[in-house]
Design a protein around this motif. Structure first.
Motif, PDB file in Angstrom:
ATOM      1  N   GLU A 123      68.332 -53.819  -2.376  1.00  0.00           N
ATOM      2  CA  GLU A 123      68.349 -54.383  -1.035  1.00  0.00           C
ATOM      3  C   GLU A 123      67.197 -55.479  -0.653  1.00  0.00           C
ATOM      4  O   GLU A 123      67.264 -56.379  -0.255  1.00  0.00           O
ATOM      5  N   ASP A 178      62.064 -44.320   3.770  1.00  0.00           N
ATOM      6  CA  ASP A 178      61.556 -45.603   3.050  1.00  0.00           C
ATOM      7  C   ASP A 178      61.041 -46.638   4.067  1.00  0.00           C
ATOM      8  O   ASP A 178      61.627 -46.855   4.975  1.00  0.00           O
ATOM      9  N   THR A 194      57.368 -44.713   0.352  1.00  0.00           N
ATOM     10  CA  THR A 194      57.943 -43.889   1.323  1.00  0.00           C
ATOM     11  C   THR A 194      57.098 -42.993   1.911  1.00  0.00           C
ATOM     12  O   THR A 194      56.152 -42.337   1.315  1.00  0.00           O
ATOM     13  N   ARG A 211      67.305 -49.409  -2.774  1.00  0.00           N
ATOM     14  CA  ARG A 211      66.302 -49.727  -2.123  1.00  0.00           C
ATOM     15  C   ARG A 211      65.848 -51.170  -2.540  1.00  0.00           C
ATOM     16  O   ARG A 211      65.713 -52.195  -1.822  1.00  0.00           O
ATOM     17  N   VAL A 261      59.131 -48.531  -4.144  1.00  0.00           N
ATOM     18  CA  VAL A 261      59.250 -48.372  -2.735  1.00  0.00           C
ATOM     19  C   VAL A 261      58.227 -47.486  -2.144  1.00  0.00           C
ATOM     20  O   VAL A 261      57.871 -46.619  -2.725  1.00  0.00           O
ATOM     21  N   PHE A 290      61.968 -51.921   5.651  1.00  0.00           N
ATOM     22  CA  PHE A 290      63.301 -51.368   5.945  1.00  0.00           C
ATOM     23  C   PHE A 290      63.265 -50.922   7.078  1.00  0.00           C
ATOM     24  O   PHE A 290      64.334 -50.337   7.805  1.00  0.00           O
ATOM     25  N   SER A 292      65.794 -45.158  -4.635  1.00  0.00           N
ATOM     26  CA  SER A 292      64.687 -46.030  -4.801  1.00  0.00           C
ATOM     27  C   SER A 292      65.502 -47.327  -5.347  1.00  0.00           C
ATOM     28  O   SER A 292      65.019 -48.383  -5.059  1.00  0.00           O
TER      29      SER A 292
END
Length: 186
Positions: free
Chosen positions: A26, A54, A49, A23, A47, A85, A20
């Protein structure tokens, strides 16, 4: 045996936390943004999910010194930013929004808001991995929808803003855990 189960659970949990965090890196949410001459600070991020995949990272921005829950008031500026994502078809996004809105609101409220919600949905495009959408509310200009920094839609309707931001921030929304994390006191 009990210790083995606890150790496995801890390893899985720490692995998820590391994934996480990667992510969120990112997504690279800015620590602050300026909206209508008001600086908003990044309050919380998480995040989403779904079925071990994700889908997007979400971030909530509010005025410094204002708790995330206090920022839900109609007279407070706020920004909800989503970094995707995965690719998602626009029809799936619209369907998920309507399912959530129907769970949260009575039919009379939805009928009153339907023309504005439909106008907002007309601006949606299919999402591609790396897209960044934002819903921004200011008391002076109302709700704006941004896609990759471009403003696609603006309406000065506090009821629309409350209902649409509520998809993520109100009870019975898309995700109780996402809502709880975004609204947690830091």
């Amino acid at each position: 045996m009990h210790r083995l189960i606890v150790v496995i659970a801890l390893l899985l949990t720490s692995g998820l936390a590391i994934a996480s965090e990667k992510r969120l890196q990112e997504a690279a949410f800015a620590p602050q943004v300026t909206v209508a001459q008001t600086t908003l600070a990044l309050r919380n991020q998480t995040v989403l999910t779904y079925l071990w995949v994700d889908v997007y990272a979400a971030a909530l921005y509010t005025q410094a010194g204002l708790s995330p829950r206090a920022a839900l008031a109609d007279d407070q500026s706020k920004r909800l930013e989503l970094y995707y994502f995965r690719d998602i078809d626009r029809s799936d996004v619209i369907k998920a929004a309507w399912v959530t809105l129907e769970r949260q609101h009575d039919q009379q409220t939805l009928e009153r808001l339907r023309p504005e919600i439909d106008a907002l949905h007309e601006q949606f495009q299919s999402i591609r991995a790396g897209d960044r959408y934002a819903l921004v509310f200011t008391p002076s200009s109302g709700l704006s929808l941004e896609r990759n920094g471009e403003i696609l839609f603006t309406r000065n309707d506090p009821a629309l803003a409350s209902a649409y931001l509520g998809i993520w921030l109100a009870p019975k929304g898309l995700s109780d855990s996402l809502r709880a994390t975004l609204l947690a006191d830091s």
